[in-house]
Design an enzyme around this catalytic site. Structure first.
Site, mmCIF file in Angstrom:
data_model
loop_
_atom_site.group_PDB
_atom_site.id
_atom_site.type_symbol
_atom_site.label_atom_id
_atom_site.label_comp_id
_atom_site.label_asym_id
_atom_site.label_seq_id
_atom_site.Cartn_x
_atom_site.Cartn_y
_atom_site.Cartn_z
ATOM 1 N NE ARG A 72 -11.600 -9.030 -8.688
ATOM 2 C CZ ARG A 72 -10.188 -8.655 -8.478
ATOM 3 N NH1 ARG A 72 -9.647 -9.754 -7.741
ATOM 4 N NH2 ARG A 72 -9.674 -7.720 -8.589
ATOM 5 C CG ASN B 100 3.071 -2.150 -4.104
ATOM 6 O OD1 ASN B 100 2.922 -0.988 -3.511
ATOM 7 N ND2 ASN B 100 2.483 -1.798 -5.488
ATOM 8 C CG ASN C 171 -9.553 -6.737 -5.013
ATOM 9 O OD1 ASN C 171 -9.667 -5.571 -5.453
ATOM 10 N ND2 ASN C 171 -8.400 -7.536 -4.746
HETATM 11 C C1 UD1 Z 1 -2.180 -2.942 -7.756
HETATM 12 C C2 UD1 Z 1 -0.527 -2.619 -7.984
HETATM 13 C C3 UD1 Z 1 0.111 -3.752 -7.197
HETATM 14 C C4 UD1 Z 1 -0.512 -3.924 -5.671
HETATM 15 C C5 UD1 Z 1 -2.035 -3.872 -5.863
HETATM 16 C C6 UD1 Z 1 -2.364 -3.570 -4.315
HETATM 17 C C7 UD1 Z 1 -0.129 -1.600 -10.145
HETATM 18 C C8 UD1 Z 1 0.194 -1.835 -11.694
HETATM 19 N N1 UD1 Z 1 -0.192 -2.762 -9.351
HETATM 20 O O1 UD1 Z 1 -2.431 -3.832 -8.541
HETATM 21 O O2 UD1 Z 1 1.491 -3.615 -7.431
HETATM 22 O O3 UD1 Z 1 0.006 -4.785 -5.086
HETATM 23 O O4 UD1 Z 1 -2.364 -2.837 -6.396
HETATM 24 O O5 UD1 Z 1 -4.045 -3.798 -4.295
HETATM 25 O O6 UD1 Z 1 -0.512 -0.444 -9.781
HETATM 26 N N2 UD1 Z 1 -7.431 2.370 -10.799
HETATM 27 C C9 UD1 Z 1 -7.790 3.667 -11.587
HETATM 28 N N3 UD1 Z 1 -7.585 3.633 -12.891
HETATM 29 C C10 UD1 Z 1 -7.053 2.804 -13.757
HETATM 30 C C11 UD1 Z 1 -6.727 1.459 -13.021
HETATM 31 C C12 UD1 Z 1 -6.882 1.440 -11.787
HETATM 32 O O7 UD1 Z 1 -8.401 4.472 -10.918
HETATM 33 O O8 UD1 Z 1 -6.891 2.825 -14.640
HETATM 34 C C13 UD1 Z 1 -7.812 2.258 -9.544
HETATM 35 C C14 UD1 Z 1 -8.868 1.103 -9.062
HETATM 36 O O9 UD1 Z 1 -10.088 1.847 -8.953
HETATM 37 C C15 UD1 Z 1 -8.219 0.692 -7.742
HETATM 38 C C16 UD1 Z 1 -6.871 1.080 -7.748
HETATM 39 O O10 UD1 Z 1 -6.608 1.937 -8.980
HETATM 40 O O11 UD1 Z 1 -8.820 1.503 -6.664
HETATM 41 C C17 UD1 Z 1 -5.893 -0.235 -8.190
HETATM 42 O O12 UD1 Z 1 -6.039 -0.628 -9.344
HETATM 43 P P1 UD1 Z 1 -6.185 -2.406 -9.658
HETATM 44 O O13 UD1 Z 1 -6.780 -2.764 -10.883
HETATM 45 O O14 UD1 Z 1 -6.898 -3.036 -8.437
HETATM 46 O O15 UD1 Z 1 -4.596 -2.816 -9.321
HETATM 47 P P2 UD1 Z 1 -4.027 -4.205 -9.093
HETATM 48 O O16 UD1 Z 1 -4.291 -5.250 -10.204
HETATM 49 O O17 UD1 Z 1 -4.769 -4.686 -7.801
HETATM 50 CA CA CA Z 2 -6.782 -4.158 -6.426
#
Ligand code: UD1
Ligand code: CA
Length: 460
Positions: free
Chosen positions: A27, A184, A242
């Site tokens: 995004r 969270n 984001n």
């Molecule tokens: C996540 C949380 C959610 C919380 C939110 C806050 C989970 C399942 N959910 O959701 O409860 O409210 O963050 O912002 O954790 N990332 C990796 N590898 C991956 C996936 C993600 O390194 O395979 C990193 C991303 O770069 C990012 C962070 O983890 O920095 C969060 O990932 P994102 O996909 O944005 O999680 P949300 O869906 O926002």
């Molecule tokens: Ca996020």
């Protein structure tokens, strides 16, 4: 002399932080990795990394994936990078980080996990979580926040005794859970022994097929262990970025925080809303900053200065009692009691000595300028100017011959007449003078006056 926020001691329990930064950041619509976008002049990743270095007792781990090369280069040797490819969710990202722990002789007692797109969480908040985990011996201590706008965050489900039973992702919420105000932000402190075996119990999420880190809360509960939480009283601290709207919101929050710190330290900001000070800049008390001024990079400003309006200082070292009006100063040093502007530009490698006067439409580059005067409409490049010299209106150093940059030396007390062209390399001796419009192609000895094109000594 230049107060900043106090540096606190690291936590006593052996603690290691894991920063998740492998996600795509679609995004942002950018070729630059999301976590390398700047907030207050500093990459998001740098914000969270410096906070984590403070709270971690050993070098943090950064989980990288998308734009891995850019992110790895930005991390440098400040942390251990681990590659997550493909990205199978936040739980999977932490599993991958295990590899960096296996290289250690001893596993840390605590593992802090946070997301790289949350730059504004304070070290103090992580320390509180760390203390809660240590005291309670809970498998997980996490941060929560109360807000009416859920921004897509997972909801916190509490049991009757206040312990956390589950984190439910927004898409999976029942209508009742959807209305929960406790959210969270994604900041956790885990028991370092418990974490690694518990991660193996996470099942892929049925809808998304990803391993959710948040499932660990239910796993802990199923083992009869209670999960503790701290409610943050500062929603601004947990802003996640984001898109570029979030980016601007985070920058505004940080700007308020920085400006407030400077004002509390004795700096007057006439209009904080239009004052842009990078996190790394320092300003001494009793300086006044006028509106629309940018103090960027590693700038240091002394006390009793008046800076602005409409000025930009980048990596500038400014002494005491300096006045800068509507001017730009970059990668240069300006000593005490100097006046600059309006509308002047001091470029890389310049040193303006104490007591000098630089008026309007003056430009200097890579110049040593003594306690001298340059009133208006002049350019000095690669020049050295002695004390008490006067640079007349319209003076230009012709420092570039098309191939090389050449030096100009203007010695103490020299008087350069209006509209003189000094064709470098050239030297104007002590107390020498040039006539208006002189084109100086040869060195002028001390005390002589040269005029004309090309300039020649006047006959006595
Ligand atoms: C996540 C949380 C959610 C919380 C939110 C806050 C989970 C399942 N959910 O959701 O409860 O409210 O963050 O912002 O954790 N990332 C990796 N590898 C991956 C996936 C993600 O390194 O395979 C990193 C991303 O770069 C990012 C962070 O983890 O920095 C969060 O990932 P994102 O996909 O944005 O999680 P949300 O869906 O926002
Ligand atoms: Ca996020």
């Amino acid at each position: 002399m230049y107060p900043t926020q106090p540096a606190d001691a690291p936590t006593s329990v052996p603690t290691r932080a894991v920063i998740l930064a492998a996600g795509k950041g679609t995004r942002m619509k950018s070729k630059l990795a999301k976590v390398l976008h700047l907030v207050g002049g500093k990459a998001m990743l740098d914000h969270i990394l410096s906070t984590m270095i403070e709270v971690s007792t050993i070098a943090p781990v950064v989980v990288i994936g998308h734009e891995a090369d850019q992110v790895r280069a930005a991390v440098g040797n400040r942390a251990d990078c681990v590659m997550q490819m493909p990205q199978l969710g936040t739980g999977h990202a932490v599993m991958v980080a295990r590899e960096a722990f296996e290289r250690l002789a001893d596993f840390p007692h605590q593992v802090i996990v946070c997301y790289a797109d949350m730059p504004l969480t304070r070290a103090e908040t992580f320390r509180k979580l760390s203390a809660l985990q240590a005291e309670s011996q809970a498998p997980i201590a996490l941060l929560t926040v109360m807000n009416d706008n859920p921004r897509g965050f997972g909801r916190i489900v509490r049991g009757g005794n206040g312990d956390v039973l589950a984190i439910v992702e927004e898409v999976a919420c029942t209508p009742e859970q959807f209305r929960i105000r406790e959210l969270n932000p994604g900041v956790y402190c885990f028991d370092g022994q418990w974490l690694w075996q518990a991660l193996q119990k996470i099942q892929p999420n049925p809808q998304k097929g990803e391993y959710f880190l948040t499932d660990l809360v239910e796993i802990a509960n199923s083992e009869g262990r209670s999960v503790k939480a701290i409610v943050s009283d500062d929603i601004d601290e947990v802003i996640g970025i984001n898109n570029r709207v979030d980016l601007a919101d985070a920058a505004a929050i940080l700007r308020k925080r920085i400006n407030r710190m400077h004002m509390m330290n004795g700096v007057t900001l006439i209009d904080p809303d239009s004052t842009y000070i990078d996190a790394s800049a320092m300003i001494a008390p009793d300086t006044t900053i006028l509106p629309n001024t940018h103090i960027l990079g590693n700038t240091v400003v002394g006390g009793d200065c008046i800076i602005g309006p409409n000025s930009l200082l980048r990596n500038a070292i400014i002494g005491e009692r300096v006045q800068i009006i509507q001017s730009v100063i970059e990668d240069s040093q300006v000593d005490e009691d100097v006046k600059v502007g309006p509308f002047s530009r001091i470029r890389t490698g310049t040193h303006v000595h104490a007591g000098a006067y630089i008026g309007n439409f003056a430009e200097m580059k890579n110049t040593q300028f003594g306690k001298a005067v340059m009133g208006h409409f002049s350019y000095l490049g690669d020049a050295t100017v002695g004390d008490k010299a006067n640079i007349g209106c319209g003076t230009i150093t012709c420092n570039f011959d098309g191939v090389n940059k050449n030096p100009t030396i203007i010695e103490e007390g020299a008087f350069v007449g209006s509209d003189s062209l000094l064709v470098a390399p050239v030297k104007i001796g002590k107390k020498a003078r040039t006539g208006a419009g002189a084109v100086v192609t040869k060195d002028i000895p001390a005390n002589e006056t040269w005029v004309g094109v090309p300039a020649k000594p006047i006959k006595k």
